[in-house]
Design an enzyme around this catalytic site. Structure first.
Site, PDB file in Angstrom:
ATOM      1  N   LYS A  49      -9.665 -16.548 -20.380  1.00 31.89           N
ATOM      2  CA  LYS A  49     -10.394 -15.976 -19.241  1.00 31.89           C
ATOM      3  C   LYS A  49     -10.721 -14.519 -19.547  1.00 31.89           C
ATOM      4  O   LYS A  49      -9.991 -13.861 -20.266  1.00 31.89           O
ATOM      5  CB  LYS A  49      -9.526 -16.004 -17.983  1.00 31.89           C
ATOM      6  CG  LYS A  49      -8.931 -17.347 -17.657  1.00 31.89           C
ATOM      7  CD  LYS A  49      -7.904 -17.175 -16.532  1.00 31.89           C
ATOM      8  CE  LYS A  49      -6.837 -18.228 -16.569  1.00 31.89           C
ATOM      9  NZ  LYS A  49      -5.684 -17.883 -15.737  1.00 31.89           N
TER      10      LYS A  49
ATOM     11  N   ARG B 113       3.477 -22.673  -4.821  1.00 31.95           N
ATOM     12  CA  ARG B 113       3.148 -22.188  -3.478  1.00 31.95           C
ATOM     13  C   ARG B 113       2.882 -23.339  -2.522  1.00 31.95           C
ATOM     14  O   ARG B 113       3.314 -23.339  -1.381  1.00 31.95           O
ATOM     15  CB  ARG B 113       1.890 -21.299  -3.536  1.00 31.95           C
ATOM     16  CG  ARG B 113       2.108 -19.984  -4.217  1.00 31.95           C
ATOM     17  CD  ARG B 113       0.804 -19.373  -4.616  1.00 31.95           C
ATOM     18  NE  ARG B 113       0.109 -20.244  -5.584  1.00 31.95           N
ATOM     19  CZ  ARG B 113      -0.954 -19.892  -6.270  1.00 31.95           C
ATOM     20  NH1 ARG B 113      -1.510 -18.729  -6.073  1.00 31.95           N
ATOM     21  NH2 ARG B 113      -1.512 -20.722  -7.134  1.00 31.95           N
TER      22      ARG B 113
ATOM     23  N   SER C 272      -3.929 -14.486  -7.602  1.00 31.40           N
ATOM     24  CA  SER C 272      -4.627 -13.368  -8.265  1.00 31.40           C
ATOM     25  C   SER C 272      -6.135 -13.585  -8.197  1.00 31.40           C
ATOM     26  O   SER C 272      -6.894 -12.645  -7.992  1.00 31.40           O
ATOM     27  CB  SER C 272      -4.210 -13.277  -9.730  1.00 31.40           C
ATOM     28  OG  SER C 272      -2.847 -12.988  -9.826  1.00 31.40           O
TER      29      SER C 272
ATOM     30  N   HIS D  14       3.897 -12.866  -6.672  1.00 33.44           N
ATOM     31  CA  HIS D  14       4.590 -12.735  -7.963  1.00 33.44           C
ATOM     32  C   HIS D  14       5.870 -11.913  -7.784  1.00 33.44           C
ATOM     33  O   HIS D  14       6.932 -12.278  -8.285  1.00 33.44           O
ATOM     34  CB  HIS D  14       3.699 -11.998  -8.979  1.00 33.44           C
ATOM     35  CG  HIS D  14       2.514 -12.792  -9.450  1.00 33.44           C
ATOM     36  ND1 HIS D  14       1.245 -12.265  -9.511  1.00 33.44           N
ATOM     37  CD2 HIS D  14       2.398 -14.061  -9.903  1.00 33.44           C
ATOM     38  CE1 HIS D  14       0.410 -13.177  -9.988  1.00 33.44           C
ATOM     39  NE2 HIS D  14       1.085 -14.280 -10.222  1.00 33.44           N
TER      40      HIS D  14
HETATM   41  O1  PNS Z   1      -0.529 -17.258 -14.281  1.00 35.73           O
HETATM   42  P1  PNS Z   1      -1.061 -18.487 -14.959  1.00 35.73           P
HETATM   43  O2  PNS Z   1      -2.467 -18.224 -15.485  1.00 35.73           O
HETATM   44  O3  PNS Z   1      -0.966 -19.712 -14.095  1.00 35.73           O
HETATM   45  O4  PNS Z   1      -0.101 -18.746 -16.239  1.00 35.73           O
HETATM   46  C1  PNS Z   1      -0.331 -19.800 -17.121  1.00 35.73           C
HETATM   47  C2  PNS Z   1       0.541 -19.639 -18.384  1.00 35.73           C
HETATM   48  C3  PNS Z   1       0.302 -18.315 -19.038  1.00 35.73           C
HETATM   49  C4  PNS Z   1       1.990 -19.772 -18.019  1.00 35.73           C
HETATM   50  C5  PNS Z   1       0.173 -20.815 -19.350  1.00 35.73           C
HETATM   51  O5  PNS Z   1      -1.211 -20.868 -19.504  1.00 35.73           O
HETATM   52  C6  PNS Z   1       0.822 -20.675 -20.725  1.00 35.73           C
HETATM   53  O6  PNS Z   1       2.012 -20.798 -20.856  1.00 35.73           O
HETATM   54  N1  PNS Z   1      -0.007 -20.391 -21.742  1.00 35.73           N
HETATM   55  C7  PNS Z   1       0.450 -20.173 -23.105  1.00 35.73           C
HETATM   56  C8  PNS Z   1      -0.050 -21.270 -24.022  1.00 35.73           C
HETATM   57  C9  PNS Z   1       0.815 -22.496 -23.906  1.00 35.73           C
HETATM   58  O7  PNS Z   1       1.995 -22.477 -24.172  1.00 35.73           O
HETATM   59  N2  PNS Z   1       0.173 -23.593 -23.478  1.00 35.73           N
HETATM   60  C10 PNS Z   1       0.820 -24.860 -23.245  1.00 35.73           C
HETATM   61  C11 PNS Z   1       1.321 -24.940 -21.840  1.00 35.73           C
HETATM   62  S1  PNS Z   1       1.645 -26.571 -21.402  1.00 35.73           S
END
Ligand code: PNS
Length: 194
Positions: free
Chosen positions: A43, A92, A130, A19
């Site tokens: 989660k 990645r 993570s 990150h």
């Molecule tokens: O670190 P992560 O868990 O891969 O991040 C995922 C994240 C937080 C970027 C994604 O789950 C998100 O944007 N969630 C907010 C809800 C949302 O907008 N959902 C639609 C995404 S297509």
């Protein structure tokens, strides 16, 4: 340098060297970069949002155009509220691509003016996530080099606190006797051995 503000959204539970690598790369190409921690994740996180925010703040203190924020609900709505023009995400390995592509296209459907930009972290972090860091740390394995030192220390503190709580819970259950029936199997086992 790209004028305007970019959002780097994620869970960051905990922040890893991958990150941080991406944040440093992003800070070089965007005028302003906001690392945004999702608050309402389904989660059950290891670190609270404020713990994650604090760690990220310390880790990015040297980057003057980077700030840390949190958000709830749809990411594109948050991005709009910040007048962001770009979303930054890391890829990645090819295994990340499918999920990231889906998410980027959904976000584009929701808000066509927002552009998702993908960057690759250094290849030495290509296997770092993570989830795996949590798994290794919880099983007592070393996470040196995978996360910044302050995160390593926080992981140690968190796991030591967890152990302390478990011991305390065992002691409490130890004192509870339900008509001769033992509540806690660990205690029952111990008593049997004695
Ligand atoms: O670190 P992560 O868990 O891969 O991040 C995922 C994240 C937080 C970027 C994604 O789950 C998100 O944007 N969630 C907010 C809800 C949302 O907008 N959902 C639609 C995404 S297509």
């Amino acid at each position: 340098m790209h004028k305007g503000l970019a959002i780097y959204p994620g869970s960051f539970d905990p922040p890893t060297n991958g990150h941080l690598d991406l944040i440093e790369r992003g800070a070089k190409i965007f005028e302003e970069l906001v690392v945004a921690i999702l608050r309402n994740s389904e989660k059950s996180p290891m670190f609270t949002v404020s713990e994650r925010r604090e760690m990220l703040q310390q880790l990015t203190a040297h980057l003057k155009n980077v700030s840390i924020d949190t958000f709830d609900g749809l990411m594109v709505e948050y991005a709009k509220s910040r007048d962001a023009t770009c979303i930054l995400r890391g890829i990645r390995a090819i295994s990340d691509y499918e999920y990231e592509l889906q998410m980027a296209l959904m976000n584009r459907k929701l808000e066509p003016t927002l552009e998702t930009v993908f960057m690759m972290p250094a290849d030495k972090y290509s296997y770092v996530s993570s989830r795996l860091v949590r798994e290794v740390a919880q099983a007592g394995g070393p996470v040196k080099g995978l996360v910044p030192e302050i995160v390593e220390q926080k992981l140690r503190d968190k796991l030591a606190l967890g152990k302390q709580r478990e011991t305390r819970a065992i002691e409490i259950l130890d004192r509870i006797d339900l008509g001769g029936k033992e509540l806690n199997p660990k205690v029952a086992k111990r008593k049997k051995k004695a």
